[in-house]
Design a protein around this motif. Sequence first.
Motif, PDB file in Angstrom:
ATOM      1  N   ILE A 386       5.942   8.831  -3.956  1.00 24.14           N
ATOM      2  CA  ILE A 386       4.509   8.500  -3.879  1.00 24.14           C
ATOM      3  C   ILE A 386       3.823   8.758  -5.222  1.00 24.14           C
ATOM      4  CG2 ILE A 386       2.321   9.029  -2.734  1.00 24.14           C
ATOM      5  CD1 ILE A 386       4.035   9.892  -0.279  1.00 24.14           C
ATOM      6  N   SER A 387       4.129   9.905  -5.845  1.00 22.76           N
ATOM      7  CA  SER A 387       3.436  10.259  -7.089  1.00 22.76           C
ATOM      8  C   SER A 387       3.821   9.342  -8.252  1.00 22.76           C
ATOM      9  CB  SER A 387       3.717  11.716  -7.465  1.00 22.76           C
ATOM     10  OG  SER A 387       5.093  11.934  -7.668  1.00 22.76           O
ATOM     11  N   PHE A 388       5.056   8.825  -8.239  1.00 23.80           N
ATOM     12  CA  PHE A 388       5.471   7.918  -9.310  1.00 23.80           C
ATOM     13  C   PHE A 388       5.336   6.452  -8.894  1.00 23.80           C
ATOM     14  CE2 PHE A 388       7.248  11.839 -10.830  1.00 23.80           C
ATOM     15  CZ  PHE A 388       7.249  11.702 -12.211  1.00 23.80           C
ATOM     16  N   GLY A 389       4.684   6.229  -7.738  1.00 25.79           N
ATOM     17  CA  GLY A 389       4.526   4.858  -7.238  1.00 25.79           C
ATOM     18  C   GLY A 389       3.336   4.130  -7.824  1.00 25.79           C
ATOM     19  N   GLY A 390       2.601   4.804  -8.723  1.00 22.66           N
ATOM     20  CA  GLY A 390       1.430   4.174  -9.347  1.00 22.66           C
ATOM     21  C   GLY A 390       0.148   4.590  -8.653  1.00 22.66           C
ATOM     22  N   ALA A 393      -5.378   9.506  -9.283  1.00 22.51           N
ATOM     23  CA  ALA A 393      -5.362  10.693  -8.418  1.00 22.51           C
ATOM     24  C   ALA A 393      -6.087  10.450  -7.092  1.00 22.51           C
ATOM     25  CB  ALA A 393      -6.009  11.872  -9.159  1.00 22.51           C
ATOM     26  N   ALA A 394      -7.259   9.814  -7.143  1.00 23.52           N
ATOM     27  CA  ALA A 394      -8.022   9.558  -5.914  1.00 23.52           C
ATOM     28  C   ALA A 394      -7.214   8.720  -4.934  1.00 23.52           C
ATOM     29  CB  ALA A 394      -9.341   8.859  -6.252  1.00 23.52           C
ATOM     30  N   GLU A 395      -6.544   7.685  -5.467  1.00 18.58           N
ATOM     31  CA  GLU A 395      -5.702   6.826  -4.640  1.00 18.58           C
ATOM     32  C   GLU A 395      -4.519   7.616  -4.083  1.00 18.58           C
ATOM     33  OE1 GLU A 395      -4.762   2.705  -3.354  1.00 18.58           O
ATOM     34  OE2 GLU A 395      -6.541   3.776  -4.005  1.00 18.58           O
ATOM     35  N   PHE A 396      -3.939   8.454  -4.920  1.00 21.21           N
ATOM     36  CA  PHE A 396      -2.788   9.280  -4.553  1.00 21.21           C
ATOM     37  C   PHE A 396      -3.132  10.172  -3.362  1.00 21.21           C
ATOM     38  CE2 PHE A 396      -0.565  13.435  -5.585  1.00 21.21           C
ATOM     39  CZ  PHE A 396       0.683  13.053  -5.138  1.00 21.21           C
ATOM     40  N   PHE A 397      -4.254  10.901  -3.449  1.00 24.23           N
ATOM     41  CA  PHE A 397      -4.633  11.805  -2.373  1.00 24.23           C
ATOM     42  C   PHE A 397      -5.111  11.053  -1.134  1.00 24.23           C
ATOM     43  CE2 PHE A 397      -4.977  14.817  -5.964  1.00 24.23           C
ATOM     44  CZ  PHE A 397      -4.090  15.765  -5.480  1.00 24.23           C
ATOM     45  N   SER A 398      -5.703   9.893  -1.330  1.00 26.11           N
ATOM     46  CA  SER A 398      -6.117   9.063  -0.197  1.00 26.11           C
ATOM     47  C   SER A 398      -4.899   8.660   0.623  1.00 26.11           C
ATOM     48  CB  SER A 398      -6.852   7.812  -0.704  1.00 26.11           C
ATOM     49  OG  SER A 398      -7.173   6.961   0.357  1.00 26.11           O
ATOM     50  N   ILE A 399      -3.824   8.246  -0.060  1.00 23.80           N
ATOM     51  CA  ILE A 399      -2.582   7.861   0.634  1.00 23.80           C
ATOM     52  C   ILE A 399      -2.002   9.047   1.402  1.00 23.80           C
ATOM     53  CG2 ILE A 399      -0.166   7.154   0.284  1.00 23.80           C
ATOM     54  CD1 ILE A 399      -1.184   5.497  -2.136  1.00 23.80           C
ATOM     55  N   LEU A 400      -1.960  10.210   0.754  1.00 18.18           N
ATOM     56  CA  LEU A 400      -1.394  11.394   1.382  1.00 18.18           C
ATOM     57  C   LEU A 400      -2.178  11.805   2.634  1.00 18.18           C
ATOM     58  CD1 LEU A 400      -0.476  13.635  -1.701  1.00 18.18           C
ATOM     59  CD2 LEU A 400       1.084  12.410  -0.196  1.00 18.18           C
ATOM     60  N   VAL A 401      -3.510  11.781   2.537  1.00 15.15           N
ATOM     61  CA  VAL A 401      -4.344  12.176   3.681  1.00 15.15           C
ATOM     62  C   VAL A 401      -4.175  11.185   4.825  1.00 15.15           C
ATOM     63  CG1 VAL A 401      -6.705  12.480   4.507  1.00 15.15           C
ATOM     64  CG2 VAL A 401      -6.024  13.464   2.319  1.00 15.15           C
ATOM     65  N   MET A 468      -5.915  -5.149   4.684  1.00 10.19           N
ATOM     66  CA  MET A 468      -6.982  -6.148   4.741  1.00 10.19           C
ATOM     67  C   MET A 468      -7.808  -6.130   3.454  1.00 10.19           C
ATOM     68  SD  MET A 468      -6.699  -7.663   7.730  1.00 10.19           S
ATOM     69  CE  MET A 468      -8.265  -8.375   8.197  1.00 10.19           C
ATOM     70  N   GLY A 469      -7.860  -4.941   2.816  1.00  8.41           N
ATOM     71  CA  GLY A 469      -8.603  -4.810   1.561  1.00  8.41           C
ATOM     72  C   GLY A 469      -7.745  -5.046   0.336  1.00  8.41           C
ATOM     73  N   GLY A 470      -6.485  -5.415   0.552  1.00  8.64           N
ATOM     74  CA  GLY A 470      -5.594  -5.730  -0.570  1.00  8.64           C
ATOM     75  C   GLY A 470      -4.657  -4.619  -0.986  1.00  8.64           C
ATOM     76  N   SER A 471      -4.755  -3.432  -0.337  1.00  6.29           N
ATOM     77  CA  SER A 471      -3.882  -2.307  -0.700  1.00  6.29           C
ATOM     78  C   SER A 471      -2.694  -2.250   0.254  1.00  6.29           C
ATOM     79  CB  SER A 471      -4.663  -0.985  -0.666  1.00  6.29           C
ATOM     80  OG  SER A 471      -3.845   0.078  -1.063  1.00  6.29           O
ATOM     81  N   ILE A 472      -1.715  -3.105   0.010  1.00  8.49           N
ATOM     82  CA  ILE A 472      -0.530  -3.187   0.860  1.00  8.49           C
ATOM     83  C   ILE A 472       0.268  -1.886   0.791  1.00  8.49           C
ATOM     84  CG2 ILE A 472       1.590  -4.468   1.341  1.00  8.49           C
ATOM     85  CD1 ILE A 472      -0.855  -6.135   1.826  1.00  8.49           C
ATOM     86  N   PHE A 473       0.307  -1.245  -0.377  1.00  5.84           N
ATOM     87  CA  PHE A 473       1.109  -0.032  -0.569  1.00  5.84           C
ATOM     88  C   PHE A 473       0.682   1.072   0.402  1.00  5.84           C
ATOM     89  CE2 PHE A 473       2.011   4.004  -2.888  1.00  5.84           C
ATOM     90  CZ  PHE A 473       3.394   3.889  -2.916  1.00  5.84           C
ATOM     91  N   LYS A 474      -0.645   1.257   0.586  1.00  5.20           N
ATOM     92  CA  LYS A 474      -1.145   2.276   1.509  1.00  5.20           C
ATOM     93  C   LYS A 474      -0.647   2.012   2.926  1.00  5.20           C
ATOM     94  CE  LYS A 474      -5.557   3.961  -0.335  1.00  5.20           C
ATOM     95  NZ  LYS A 474      -7.002   4.011  -0.073  1.00  5.20           N
ATOM     96  N   THR A 475      -0.770   0.757   3.363  1.00  2.34           N
ATOM     97  CA  THR A 475      -0.352   0.387   4.714  1.00  2.34           C
ATOM     98  C   THR A 475       1.144   0.622   4.894  1.00  2.34           C
ATOM     99  OG1 THR A 475      -2.127  -1.227   5.018  1.00  2.34           O
ATOM    100  CG2 THR A 475      -0.143  -1.536   6.339  1.00  2.34           C
TER     101      THR A 475
END
Length: 505
Positions: A386-390, A393-401, A468-475
Motif C-alpha cells: 500500500i505504501s509503495f502503491g503511490g 499521505a492523505a490518500e494513504f491514510f484514507s485507504i487504510l482507514v 465512482m469518483g475515479g479512484s479504482i485503487f481504493k475500491t
Amino acid sequence: MAGNTNTAKKLTLVPLILMIFTSVFGFANMPRGFYLMGYAAIPWYILSALVFFIPYAFMMAEYGAAYRNETGGMYSWMEKSVGGKFAFVGTFMWYASYIIWMVNVASSIWIPLSNFIFGEDRTATWSLLGLGSTQTLGILGALWILLVTFIASKGVEKITKITSVGGTAILALNFVLLIGGIFVLISNGGQFAEPIVDVAKSFTKSPNPAYQTSLTVLSFLVFAIFAFGGLEVLGGLVDQTENAETTFPKGLTIAAIVISVGYAVGIFACGMFTNWNQVLASENVHMGNVAYVVIQNLGYQIGQSLNLSQAVSITMGAWFARFVGLSMFLALTGAFFTLAYSPLKTLIQGSPKEVWPGKLGEITDGMPLFAMKVQAIIVIAMILAISFGGGAAAEFFSILVLMTNVAMTLPYMFLSSAFPLFKKKQLEGKVDKPFMVYKSYGAALTSAIVVTVFVGFANVFTIIEPAMGGSIFKTVMMILGPLVFGIIAFILYTVYENKYNKNKK
C-alpha cells in the motif's frame, strides 16, 4: 462466604453500563466524524445506534448466554448455529479484520508519536534514504511489526499494564473536549466556530467537499457503524450480570443512549471551537491525524479565549497535541501487543486443529509462535504494497482507514445472518435459553435482516464510492483484503473436510 463472593462479582446496572461504554466508545470517532460530515454526522450516528447497535448487541448477548460454557467464542456460536465451514470463514474474516487493523495502525502510530515529540504532526515531512513520507511510514510500520512480534512472543504482561495509562488518559480527553469546547463557546459570547446558520442544512449537509453526493453521504454509514464496534465482548457479560433478564436489556439500552448522545455531544463540541474551512480544509489534514489537529486547535482556542498572546496560544496548542499524542500512542501500543497474538490464538484454539497445515496450528508456551511469524510477514507485505502503491499521505491514510472499517464490519454480517438459525434451534429446545430478548422467530428474523442489510449496504456504498469518483485503487484494496482472506479460509476448511471425510470412510 462463597455465595457472597459470587454475588459481589455480579455486574449491577451502573457497572454494566460503564463496561459497555468503555468497550464501544471511541474518542477518535468524534473528530473523524466532524471532519468527514460536520454536524451532519450526528443523525447518522443516532440512526446506526437504533438500526444496528441495539438489535445487534442483543443478538451477541443471546449468543453469549446460550453458549456460555463454550471456549471458542464467535466460532462456537456460528458453528453450532449454521455449520463448521460458515463459522470458520466468518471467524477467519473477523481475524482478517485485525490484520487490516494492524496494517493501518503500524503505519499511523507514528502520528501520535510525532505529536508527542513535536507538538504537531510532522510525518508528512519524514524521509528515510531519500524516500517520500508515505514510503517512509511504510518502512517504519514494517519495522514496528517485527518489534511487536518479537516482544509479544516473549510475553507482554508488564507492557500492557504500563500502556493501560493511555486508556485512562483518553477517557480524560473526552472531558477535555467537552469542557474546553464549552469554555471557548462561552468566551466567544455563544458564537460557534462552525456556525449553525440553518439547523436543517447544518445537520444534513457536510462542509467537506468530498461528501456532497448521495453516494458519498451513504458511504459514511460504515464510519457510523464502525463507531459502535467491539460488541462481540458483550456476549460474555450476560452470565456476569445480576438479574440478567431485566438488568442487561436495561443496561444495554441506557448504554446505547449514552454512547449515541456522547458521540453527538462530542461532534457538537468540535464545532464549538473548530471552523471547518479554517482548520480542517488543509491538504495536510487527513483521517489519520484529524483527532490531533482538532485537540491542538482546542488548546490554541483556549489560549485565545484567555487573551493570551499568539505565541503562547500556539504553545498551548502544541502541549494539548502532546497530551493526546502520548495518550493515543500508549493506548495503541497496548492494544497492538495484545492484538498481535490474541485474535490469532482465539481463531486457532476455536477451530479444528486439523484445519491448520504444518506448524500453523501449534501453540507453544501459550502462544501461536509460528503463526505469529507468518502473520508478521503478511502484515509487512500489505503495508509495503500500500505504501509503495503511490499516492500522497492523505490518500494513504484514507485507504487504510476505509480498509479497516470495511474489514471490521463485514464479520457482523456473518453473526447477524446466523442468528435466525440459532433462534430456530433455541425455540425448538436444542439450545439453552437462559437469556432471551427476541421471544419469537419472527422478531429474530426481522432484526437479523435489518442489521445484515444495513451493514451490507453501508459496505457496498463505501466500496463503490471511490470507484465512482475515479479512484479504482481504493475500491480494489477494500475488496482485496477481505476477499483474499475469505478465499483462504474457504480453501483451508474444504481441504480439512475432504481429509476428515476420507479418514471417516
